[in-house]
Design a protein around this motif. Structure first.
Motif, short mmCIF file in Angstrom:
data_model
loop_
_atom_site.label_atom_id
_atom_site.label_comp_id
_atom_site.label_asym_id
_atom_site.label_seq_id
_atom_site.Cartn_x
_atom_site.Cartn_y
_atom_site.Cartn_z
N UNK A 1 0.78 -1.34 -0.09
CA UNK A 1 -0.22 -0.18 0.04
C UNK A 1 0.93 1.30 0.07
N UNK A 2 1.98 1.08 0.73
CA UNK A 2 2.94 2.37 0.92
C UNK A 2 3.43 2.67 -0.58
N UNK A 3 3.93 1.61 -1.09
CA UNK A 3 4.36 1.78 -2.47
C UNK A 3 3.51 2.29 -3.23
N UNK A 4 2.36 1.93 -3.42
CA UNK A 4 1.44 2.39 -4.35
C UNK A 4 0.95 3.84 -4.16
N UNK A 5 0.73 4.13 -2.73
CA UNK A 5 0.64 5.56 -2.50
C UNK A 5 1.78 6.44 -2.97
N UNK A 6 3.09 6.00 -2.63
CA UNK A 6 4.16 6.74 -3.03
C UNK A 6 4.29 7.12 -4.52
N UNK A 7 3.90 5.80 -5.13
CA UNK A 7 3.69 5.99 -6.77
C UNK A 7 2.78 7.18 -7.33
N UNK A 8 1.73 7.14 -6.51
CA UNK A 8 0.90 8.19 -6.90
C UNK A 8 1.43 9.76 -7.07
N UNK A 9 2.11 9.84 -5.97
CA UNK A 9 2.78 11.43 -5.88
C UNK A 9 3.99 11.39 -6.83
N UNK A 10 4.66 10.27 -6.96
CA UNK A 10 5.76 10.30 -7.77
C UNK A 10 5.26 10.63 -9.27
N UNK A 11 4.21 9.94 -9.93
CA UNK A 11 3.67 10.25 -11.05
C UNK A 11 3.26 11.65 -11.34
N UNK A 12 2.57 12.09 -10.22
CA UNK A 12 2.00 13.43 -10.18
C UNK A 12 3.05 14.37 -10.21
N UNK A 13 4.22 14.19 -9.42
CA UNK A 13 5.52 14.85 -9.39
C UNK A 13 6.29 15.40 -10.56
N UNK A 14 6.26 13.98 -11.36
CA UNK A 14 6.65 13.98 -12.86
C UNK A 14 6.11 15.27 -13.52
N UNK A 15 4.81 15.21 -13.48
CA UNK A 15 3.80 15.97 -14.20
C UNK A 15 4.31 17.65 -13.86
N UNK A 16 4.17 17.62 -12.54
CA UNK A 16 4.45 19.16 -11.77
C UNK A 16 5.99 19.57 -12.20
N UNK A 17 6.78 18.51 -12.05
CA UNK A 17 8.39 19.25 -12.10
C UNK A 17 8.78 19.69 -13.23
N UNK A 18 8.38 18.65 -14.41
CA UNK A 18 8.96 18.79 -15.90
C UNK A 18 8.08 19.42 -16.70
N UNK A 19 8.12 20.72 -17.08
CA UNK A 19 7.28 21.89 -17.75
C UNK A 19 7.55 21.87 -19.09
N UNK A 20 6.49 22.29 -19.82
CA UNK A 20 6.72 22.79 -21.08
C UNK A 20 7.03 21.63 -22.11
N UNK A 21 6.69 20.37 -21.58
CA UNK A 21 6.62 19.37 -22.54
C UNK A 21 5.49 19.16 -23.60
N UNK A 22 5.55 18.03 -24.04
CA UNK A 22 4.34 17.71 -24.98
C UNK A 22 3.21 17.22 -24.15
N UNK A 23 2.15 17.54 -24.73
CA UNK A 23 0.92 17.17 -24.00
C UNK A 23 1.00 15.55 -23.50
N UNK A 24 1.43 14.88 -24.44
CA UNK A 24 1.64 13.38 -24.24
C UNK A 24 2.26 13.06 -23.03
N UNK A 25 3.29 13.69 -22.67
CA UNK A 25 4.06 13.43 -21.49
C UNK A 25 2.84 13.43 -20.13
N UNK A 26 2.25 14.49 -20.21
CA UNK A 26 1.37 14.87 -19.01
C UNK A 26 -0.09 13.66 -19.02
N UNK A 27 -0.05 13.44 -20.18
CA UNK A 27 -1.45 12.40 -20.47
C UNK A 27 -0.90 11.01 -19.87
N UNK A 28 0.57 10.57 -20.28
CA UNK A 28 1.13 9.46 -19.75
C UNK A 28 1.25 9.39 -18.16
N UNK A 29 1.54 10.31 -17.52
CA UNK A 29 2.08 10.25 -16.17
C UNK A 29 0.64 10.57 -15.35
N UNK A 30 -0.26 11.31 -15.75
CA UNK A 30 -1.71 11.19 -15.01
C UNK A 30 -2.51 9.99 -15.15
#
Length: 266
Positions: A80-109
């Motif tokens: 459960x802890x790994x899965x919860x952490x993975x949620x924030x990690x996927x969201x952080x990828x979207x938050x941290x790396x900006x101005x990329x192709x929309x495909x990137x954000x769709x992938x990690x969301x």
């Protein structure tokens, strides 16, 4: 607005509220602009700090056996802890790396959406044992890895292509161990893990895709670059057990698997 909302979701420690906020963001994804000149924050603490006791990895309860409710809960709590952490990690990828192709954000969301579903699946099993998320200490290795990977290349190498790929190996091992227990609850857990394993392969493959795209953009050779990054993060990174078929489906080459474990045949 997109990045501000992501920041609020990532830092939210109320799980139902966090998931509700994410659902609102995800269903309105086509209304957002992914351009921003603002620098992302480096988060100082994980969102689970308020309801989980964080300890060193050596102090986390050992997962031994599956005979009692406590032993079952210790294993499920770790997942459960790994899965919860993975949620924030996927969201952080979207938050941290900006101005990329929309495909990137769709992938990690999409990954975050899957991880929320995985969290709910395992959490429901955890609660059947009489325990809940936060009842056992946890380590924050994944969160620390995210703070140390502030560029896209190292993030994709270390989070999806290292940690999540390791999860493909671990999942298979857990399934094999639980197969020894001939009871309905163990079978229920195995079925949940099989779902997660199947759906985690595309997550690692997304990391593989964006890692290799970044290598191409920077004119870097992917295999050499990957192991140089891994070598900078870990002292001993050779692997004993690999889920070869899952890793190949996720984008790893046979050459890479042989570097990880020279005895591998593929």
């Amino acid at each position: 607005m997109f990045y501000k909302t992501l920041e609020e979701i990532i830092t939210c420690d109320n799980i139902p509220q966090k998931f509700s906020m994410f659902n609102d963001l995800y269903k309105n994804i086509n209304n957002f602009n992914f351009h921003s000149n603002k620098k992302p924050k480096i988060f100082k603490k994980p969102s689970y700090e308020s309801f989980c006791k964080i300890v060193s990895p050596s102090q986390v309860p050992r997962r031994r056996g599956f005979e009692s409710n406590e032993k079952k809960a210790i294993l499920l709590h770790a997942i459960v802890h790994i899965e919860y952490s993975a949620i924030d990690l996927a969201l952080d990828a979207c938050y941290r790396f900006r101005n990329l192709d929309k495909e990137f954000y769709l992938d990690w969301l999409e990954v975050a959406d899957d991880e929320i579903r995985h969290f709910k699946l395992i959490n429901s099993l955890l609660e059947k044992t009489g325990y809940k998320y936060g009842d056992f200490p946890v380590h924050n290795s994944l969160f620390e890895a995210s703070t140390k990977t502030q560029d896209l290349l190292s993030r994709m190498a270390i989070i999806p292509r290292w940690y999540e790929a390791n999860g493909l190996d671990a999942n298979e091992k857990i399934i094999n161990k639980l197969s020894r227990y001939n009871d309905s609850f163990a079978k229920e857990v195995i079925e949940a893990l099989k779902i997660i394993l199947k759906e985690e392969i595309p997550h690692v493959k997304k990391g593989d895709k964006w890692f290799k795209r970044e290598c191409k953009r920077l004119n870097l050779e992917p295999i050499q670059t990957y192991f140089e990054i891994v070598d900078n993060f870990f002292k001993d990174w050779k692997k004993k057990d690999l889920n070869v078929s899952a890793r190949l489906k996720a984008g790893f080459s046979c050459q890479e698997l042989k570097i990880l474990n020279e005895k591998i045949e593929c």
